[in-house]
Design an enzyme around this catalytic site. Structure first.
Site, PDB file in Angstrom:
ATOM      1  N   GLY A  85      -2.095 107.671  57.091  1.00  0.00           N
ATOM      2  CA  GLY A  85      -1.464 108.273  55.914  1.00  0.00           C
ATOM      3  C   GLY A  85      -1.876 107.555  54.651  1.00  0.00           C
ATOM      4  O   GLY A  85      -2.377 106.433  54.688  1.00  0.00           O
ATOM      5  N   GLY A  87      -0.299 107.190  50.638  1.00  0.00           N
ATOM      6  CA  GLY A  87       0.749 107.578  49.684  1.00  0.00           C
ATOM      7  C   GLY A  87       0.479 106.967  48.338  1.00  0.00           C
ATOM      8  O   GLY A  87      -0.558 106.350  48.123  1.00  0.00           O
ATOM      9  N   GLY A  88       1.419 107.171  47.444  1.00  0.00           N
ATOM     10  CA  GLY A  88       1.246 106.683  46.096  1.00  0.00           C
ATOM     11  C   GLY A  88       1.112 105.171  46.044  1.00  0.00           C
ATOM     12  O   GLY A  88       0.399 104.631  45.219  1.00  0.00           O
ATOM     13  N   VAL A  92      -1.422 103.795  54.999  1.00  0.00           N
ATOM     14  CA  VAL A  92      -0.732 103.463  56.233  1.00  0.00           C
ATOM     15  C   VAL A  92      -1.707 103.539  57.410  1.00  0.00           C
ATOM     16  O   VAL A  92      -2.470 104.506  57.537  1.00  0.00           O
ATOM     17  CB  VAL A  92       0.451 104.418  56.486  1.00  0.00           C
ATOM     18  CG1 VAL A  92       1.287 103.911  57.652  1.00  0.00           C
ATOM     19  CG2 VAL A  92       1.298 104.553  55.236  1.00  0.00           C
ATOM     20  N   ASP A 201      13.708 105.409  47.201  1.00  0.00           N
ATOM     21  CA  ASP A 201      12.534 106.278  47.172  1.00  0.00           C
ATOM     22  C   ASP A 201      12.648 107.321  48.279  1.00  0.00           C
ATOM     23  O   ASP A 201      11.694 107.563  49.014  1.00  0.00           O
ATOM     24  CB  ASP A 201      11.264 105.424  47.328  1.00  0.00           C
ATOM     25  CG  ASP A 201      10.004 106.204  47.001  1.00  0.00           C
ATOM     26  OD1 ASP A 201      10.101 107.211  46.273  1.00  0.00           O
ATOM     27  OD2 ASP A 201       8.921 105.822  47.475  1.00  0.00           O
TER      28      ASP A 201
END
Lengths: 629, 189
Positions: A85, A87-88, A92, A201
């Site tokens: 993954g 993300g911002g 990951v 978050d």
């Protein structure tokens, strides 16, 4: 001689003047009659303020990241297998840990541009609290450290799943199932809050659903990460440290979007939960993600702070009207959200933290009440609250309006004083009726539980008889227990019989009450009838009327002659005079398939709507353009 | 390797002596030097996984300058370095954009392929690149400030020092350039 006055000197000087009036005065003086220069400077000022994030990346000295981590690398004692993954805030990986146990974990490497020492220090500070979290719907954070390249990383329980929004869309989950899944998320958040951990978050990409033994299990990931990477200085972090925005502002609470956010607490998570629920029910977030992404910093803050989203049911109706038959329909009809779910979502999404649910648990409980068809806690925004907001905007006219309203209320109070006693008696009967209803429900509950107990008791007795034909084989205690049990059973049966008699009495009482009321409502003495109807109408915050196919209106199952009904609506509810009036709504149920505009209802409903408008009763009888006419 | 560095030094000295052509010839040479330095750093995997453009440019400067504090070639070097770094970043942004749109990533042998910065910046960077030359014709010094601030990532103080101007001037230039570029970008769209 002072240095020559160049356009850039004028520009910077003008930008340093805060007030637009003073700034204009300065420009008058600095540019004189040079209109071209004046125009040039003004367009540059506009450009300067138009996009605060433009070219700000330079503020970050970390231009280059020499090499990102990739499969096969070792980070600490973890071997990276593959990227799963991005993300911002980081990338990951699926990784494998060999010591002290062999297990697969998720390893998140934070992107460059953040102070790793600070991140690790903050994480260490939070570690104790994180270790206390133990919940089936929370992915554990095992470890944190710094890569050789100096970037911080986090090691988490591996959750092999998809985001909650994908899952719901793919499996076309119905509303109750979505709400149940969401309730598990609330339970997880509630657990964390009790341990003193705020997520900060929450968003669909941090809520994963995987399948365990064929059952969908939801897990919240990244607890404690947001705080470690400094998201409590929220707005600022999101906007400037990364140049453009890379966070997900549509899930961010108004207090988080403030640049100097001091007031971020557990209720910010409640807001994010509200956004997620909104998205699960309608397929869209309350505020449009694209719009937020393209807006300048100040505009984003304004949108989050001021923009009130439409009710979920309205949004869904709009969306399905727009997409027509092109897009596969969202499996949820707008109708299903109207009412309770609308109010629950909006309560979680309140801009003022104090008006939201006080905890994730409270939100979950209200959703549970919705699932069980019990009355929910969330309500439409109260009239007094709306009036307060309205007064803030239009101070003058409202004061005049309030004076007029006071006169009306005083007038109404005058006429009703003679009826006071009759009314009190009426209220008493109403209250008794409600109390009786409640007891009847409790009785049904009680009886069901007893029936269950009786059944299991009988089963056990049968079992004992089957195996215990030779009594000598059973302990002596058994016989004693059986005798005691029998005695208890007899007592219970006796009790139930009593209760049933009681229930019969209750029903008889209610029947006679109802008959009395019917007589009163239909009585020729219209004033008495009106007072009775008013007590029924305004006893609850929601006034519910039912219409039959012939345009006759029923209140609590009793036919109310229309002139009586109109007269009952002629004055505001009596307790509204306190100024602290509870919110009031008028709901009219029509027969299946009927529309308010059908000839048989139209005229009467119009009159009702007008009367309701007069006394501040809110309703959804007619769309806005007709309402005020 | 060594004679490459000597070559740059020779041309720098020529530029310092007022040779205009030498100043232009300098850019591809500094470009090559910066890429070589980057590749060398990236080759040493165990340490220094982060590399700052600013540090890279300063390192190249130390390597190429004769070490005299008042050296005349200094300004020319930073001019060339700003332009070179701009080209490196633009090449890479274009390459990445092509890879995103055209499917598979082709290896070009660029050490910078391994470099990552958030790709959301690419569009902004390419857009600024497109109009920077036009700006440079009107406001040459301010365009220099943009190259060093934006493409090399220097602070205002570093930029001022490299260009031999005062920090307040660098700040005014920067504010002006930023507003101008944004206005023109909006106008073009």
């Amino acid at each position: 001689m002072p240095e020559q006055v160049t356009p850039e000197i004028i520009l910077l000087a003008a930008l340093e003047i805060p007030g637009s009036y003073e700034r204009a005065a300065y420009l008058d003086q600095a540019c004189g009659n040079d209109h071209a220069l004046r125009e040039e400077i003004e367009s540059l000022i506009a450009a300067h303020f138009a996009n605060e994030s433009f070219m700000t990346r330079t503020a970050d000295p970390l231009w280059f990241e020499a090499r990102s981590e990739r499969a096969g690398d070792m980070i600490g004692r973890y071997k990276l297998h593959r990227q799963i993954g991005e993300g911002g805030f980081g990338t990951v990986f699926l990784a494998e840990q060999s010591r002290p146990v062999n297990r697969r974990v998720a390893l998140k490497v934070i992107k460059p541009g953040m102070d790793s020492k600070e991140i690790i220090a903050r994480f260490e500070a939070e570690r104790q609290a994180l270790a206390l979290m133990d919940h089936e719907h929370i992915a554990k954070v095992h470890d944190a450290g710094t890569t050789e390249g100096g970037r911080p990383y986090f090691v988490m329980e591996l959750v092999d799943g998809e985001t909650v929004t994908h899952f719901c869309a793919r499996t076309q989950l119905d509303i109750p199932a979505r709400v149940e899944l969401f309730n598990d998320v609330c339970a997880a958040v509630q657990h964390a809050h009790q341990k003193g951990i705020i997520h900060r978050d929450l968003k669909p990409s941090n809520i994963l659903v995987s399948s365990r033994d064929g059952k969908a299990v939801v897990k919240v990931i990244d607890f404690g990460i947001a705080k470690a990477i400094g998201m409590e200085n929220t707005g600022k972090t999101i906007f400037t440290q990364f140049g453009r925005m890379i966070g997900t502002p549509q899930y961010m609470s108004p207090e988080q979007a403030e640049t100097n956010a001091l007031a971020v607490d557990t209720r910010s998570d409640i807001y994010s939960l509200g956004v997620i629920l909104y998205e699960l029910l309608t397929g869209t977030t309350p505020l449009d993600g694209d719009q937020l992404r393209n807006a300048a910093h100040a505009e984003v803050q304004r949108l989050i702070r001021d923009e009130t989203p439409p009710k979920p049911s309205v949004r869904l109706a709009e969306a399905s009207a727009r997409s027509g038959a092109v897009k596969p329909a969202h499996p949820v009809p707008p109708r299903a959200l109207r009412g309770d779910l609308d109010w629950i979502v909006l309560k979680a999404l309140e801009k003022d933290p104090a008006r939201r649910y006080e905890s994730a648990g409270a939100l979950a409980e209200d959703l549970l009440r919705y699932l069980q068809h019990k009355p929910v806690e969330a309500r439409p925004p109260s009239l007094s609250y709306l009036m307060l907001r309205f007064t803030r905007r239009h101070r003058g006219p409202v004061v005049a309006g309030a004076a007029l309203m006071m006169t009306l209320i005083l007038g109404a109070a005058g006429t009703s004083i003679g009826m006071k006693r009759a009314l009190d008696a009426n209220a008493e009967v109403m209250k008794t009726n409600r109390e009786l209803d409640r007891q009847k429900l409790a009785l049904v509950d009680y009886k069901e539980r007893l029936a269950g107990l009786l059944e299991s008791n009988q089963k056990m007795l049968g079992e004992i008889r089957r195996m215990g034909t030779d009594k000598a084989q059973l302990p002596a205690e058994f016989e004693a227990l059986r005798t005691e049990n029998q005695a208890l059973l007899d007592k219970v049966k006796n009790e139930v019989a009593n209760q049933e008699r009681y229930a019969e009495e209750i029903e008889r009482l209610q029947l006679s009450n109802a008959r009395m009321e019917k007589l009163l409502v239909e009585s020729k003495d219209i004033d008495t009838a009106v007072e009775w109807v008013r007590a029924g109408l305004f006893g609850d915050r929601i006034t519910s009327l039912t219409a039959n196919g012939r345009g006759q209106f029923y209140l609590d199952g009793k036919l109310v002659p229309f002139p009586t009904l109109l007269k009952a609506f002629a004055a505001p509810p009596d307790d509204d005079a306190q100024g602290q009036a509870p919110p009031r709504w008028l709901k009219v149920s029509l027969p299946a398939g009927a529309k308010p505009t059908d000839a048989v209802f139209h005229f009467r409903l119009k009159q009702l709507a007008a009367a309701a408008d007069q006394i501040g009763l809110r309703h959804e009888l007619f769309p806005q353009q007709e309402k005020m006419r | 390797m060594q004679d490459c560095g000597d070559n740059v030094t020779r041309i720098l000295n020529a530029a310092a002596g007022g040779d205009r052509q030498a100043a232009e010839d300098l850019i591809p040479l500094v470009y090559g030097e910066l890429r070589r330095l980057a590749a060398w750093h990236l080759g040493r995997e165990a340490e220094a996984h982060t590399l700052q453009a600013t540090a890279l440019v300063h390192e190249a400067y130390l390597k190429l300058s004769p070490g005299e504090p008042q050296w005349e070639g200094r300004r020319h070097f930073f001019h060339a370095a700003g332009e070179a770094m701009r080209r490196i970043l633009i090449d890479r942004a274009r390459h990445r954009k092509a890879a995103r749109h055209g499917g598979g990533l082709q290896r070009t042998g660029f050490a910078e392929d391994a470099i990552t910065i958030p790709s959301v910046r690419d569009d902004e960077m390419l857009a600024i690149h497109e109009i920077l030359d036009r700006f440079a014709r009107i406001e040459p010094r301010k365009a220099e400030v943009v190259k060093l601030r934006y493409f090399v990532g220097m602070t205002l103080e570093e930029t001022a020092e490299a260009l031999g101007i005062s920090t307040p001037t660098a700040k005014r230039d920067w504010i002006y350039a930023r507003a101008w570029l944004f206005r023109e970008l909006k106008r073009d769209h």
